[in-house]
Design an enzyme around this catalytic site. Structure first.
Site, PDB file in Angstrom:
ATOM      1  N   TYR A  25       4.273  -1.218 -38.034  1.00  0.00           N
ATOM      2  CA  TYR A  25       3.927  -1.385 -36.545  1.00  0.00           C
ATOM      3  C   TYR A  25       2.626  -0.407 -36.307  1.00  0.00           C
ATOM      4  CZ  TYR A  25       8.566  -2.862 -36.627  1.00  0.00           C
ATOM      5  OH  TYR A  25       9.711  -3.323 -36.931  1.00  0.00           O
ATOM      6  N   TYR A 153      17.908  -6.224 -30.988  1.00  0.00           N
ATOM      7  CA  TYR A 153      16.952  -6.235 -32.066  1.00  0.00           C
ATOM      8  C   TYR A 153      17.622  -6.763 -33.275  1.00  0.00           C
ATOM      9  CZ  TYR A 153      13.854  -4.931 -35.580  1.00  0.00           C
ATOM     10  OH  TYR A 153      12.788  -4.884 -36.737  1.00  0.00           O
ATOM     11  N   ASP A 254      25.825  -8.058 -35.743  1.00  0.00           N
ATOM     12  CA  ASP A 254      24.757  -7.188 -36.515  1.00  0.00           C
ATOM     13  C   ASP A 254      25.171  -5.742 -36.533  1.00  0.00           C
ATOM     14  OD1 ASP A 254      22.494  -5.776 -37.552  1.00  0.00           O
ATOM     15  OD2 ASP A 254      21.175  -7.207 -36.302  1.00  0.00           O
ATOM     16  N   LYS A 283      20.734  -1.447 -44.187  1.00  0.00           N
ATOM     17  CA  LYS A 283      20.445   0.166 -44.129  1.00  0.00           C
ATOM     18  C   LYS A 283      21.246   1.414 -44.952  1.00  0.00           C
ATOM     19  CE  LYS A 283      18.367   0.014 -39.380  1.00  0.00           C
ATOM     20  NZ  LYS A 283      17.067   0.453 -39.730  1.00  0.00           N
TER      21      LYS A 283
END
Ligand code: PMP
Length: 432
Positions: A25, A153, A254, A283
């Site tokens: 980003y 997200y 998620d 992760k």
């Protein structure tokens, strides 16, 4: 392009980085500052210039056992001495089989079929494809859209983006290029807040009207992470399960951010009484050593797709990479040695103590902690260009986004290190 020269000065490397590399980003013409890392050990990241930073981020929530863990290193080195990779088409290997066994044993009972992929975003793509293929196999090919709460997200790839919050800064650029999905408001915040019947009614109405085209409802259980670090009552998950069952909609959790202990349970799902049809993990799966994710599903979905000669249409090159599986096996073995509730409960208490003074600051809207997540929400968004070097000057690694300064430290962090992180956050928030 300048050639790489190992005798270069540190500043030259930083300059080369600016010329050559995209970071997450960021802009190529106005890059945010990036700090050159030399090594990392335990909860301390050392920069090439010798500065040492206490890590409050676990490298985006993944390095749960700290850096350079001896057991993790040993297990990965052993796997490297055997083979680093083989294709998963036609071959299989013990690291993948043992990891699947562990994941099935750890996750709620009906989840027992495992698909490995490269990253969290891809595991979400896989979950969405599974849901669509499941309904296709059931003779309902129109069910190929998704419902999801705003403020969610789920990753940066296209289908994952389509189920992210449609308005926040991250993805609104692509709106026209994304599949239009169905959005409901985010679950009302507050772990202890009683369940809003009006909220559930809104979801019921959406399902009632559109269940013919909705394949699945996807949600981050209990914590909406990158979409705002919002904590909500796990009871909503029980109600969502019932609504999904009533309207023939699959439920996808998620757990990429919440999985492997972060909320004080092995999976956030365990705060509720139900299990999803499909769960994504990533992760912390490898203890933050390597990129690996898994999409785990139940027999209903797996056999639904496969019966009558069906195959699941996904197969990445690095599927079930043995080095990543070895890292994950080692990480899960370490995790099994923890008293997760005790350890994360203690971490939550330390963060509460360290962050609560921030509540008195004018710049701060709210301080909230849940499990291994501590959040200082500001009234205004931070300027990352300015704030990041200030944290480094104070000897800590904290990376805020938007209005949120938060901690998600490695589980092995010590109270004194949390105190240092808290003091740094206080100082910086008091200057805003
Ligand atoms: N889902 C959630 C809940 C996440 O927090 C993230 C990453 N922040 C992702 C998906 C995407 O994972 P990755 O960055 O590994 O693609």
């Amino acid at each position: 392009m300048p050639a790489l020269d190992t005798t270069k000065k540190l500043q030259d490397y930083i300059e080369l980085d600016k010329q050559l590399l995209w970071h997450p980003y960021t802009s190529m013409s106005h890059p945010t500052p990036h700090f050159l890392v030399k090594k990392a050990q335990g909860c301390v990241i050392e920069l090439e210039d010798g500065r040492q930073l206490i890590d409050g981020m676990s490298s985006w929530w993944s390095v749960i056992h700290g850096y350079s863990h001896p057991y993790m290193n040993e297990k990965i080195q052993h796997q490297l001495s055997q083979f680093a990779h083989v294709m998963f088409g036609g071959f299989t290997h013990k690291p993948a089989i043992e990891l699947a066994q562990k994941l099935v044993a750890m996750t709620p009972a009906p989840l027992q079929r495992v698909f490995f992929s490269d990253s969290g975003s891809v595991s979400v793509e896989v979950a969405l494809k599974m849901a669509i293929q499941y309904w296709h196999s059931q003779g309902k090919p129109k069910k190929q859209f998704f419902a999801t709460p705003k403020s969610g997200y789920h990753g940066d790839t296209f289908a994952a983006m389509s189920v992210c919050d449609p308005e926040n800064g991250m993805h609104n650029l692509f709106t026209g290029a994304l599949t239009q999905q169905f959005f409901v408001p985010p679950p009302p915040t507050g772990i202890e807040q009683s369940v809003s019947q009006a909220y559930l009614q809104e979801i019921r109405e959406l399902f009632n009207e559109h269940h013919h085209t909705i394949a699945a409802f996807i949600i981050e259980p209990v914590v909406q992470n990158a979409g705002g670090m919002r904590f909500y009552n796990p009871e909503y998950l029980n109600h969502l399960r019932a609504l999904c069952d009533e309207f023939d909609i699959l439920l996808i959790f998620d757990e990429i951010a919440t999985g492997f202990g972060r909320t004080g349970k092995t999976f956030a799902t365990e705060h509720s009484q139900i299990s999803p049809d499909i769960m994504c993990v990533g992760k912390a799966l490898t203890g933050g050593y390597m990129t690996l994710a898994a999409t785990i599903t139940n027999d209903k979905v797996a056999l639904g797709i496969s019966d009558k000669g069906g195959v699941f249409m996904h197969g990445p090159t690095f599927m079930a990479n043995p080095m990543a599986c070895a890292a994950a096996n080692a990480s899960l073995e370490l995790l099994q040695g923890y008293d997760i509730e005790g350890k994360i409960g203690q971490l939550e208490g330390w963060m509460r103590t360290a962050l609560s003074p921030c509540q008195a600051l004018d710049s701060v809207k709210e301080v909230r902690c849940f499990g291994g997540i501590g959040v200082v929400e500001l009234h205004e968004p931070v300027n990352q260009h300015l704030i990041q070097p200030k944290f480094v000057e104070l000897g800590v690694w904290v990376r805020p986004f938007g209005k949120l300064i938060y901690l998600m430290p490695p589980y092995i962090i010590e109270q004194q290190q949390i105190d240092t992180l808290g003091k740094a956050i206080y100082q910086i928030a008091s200057e805003l």
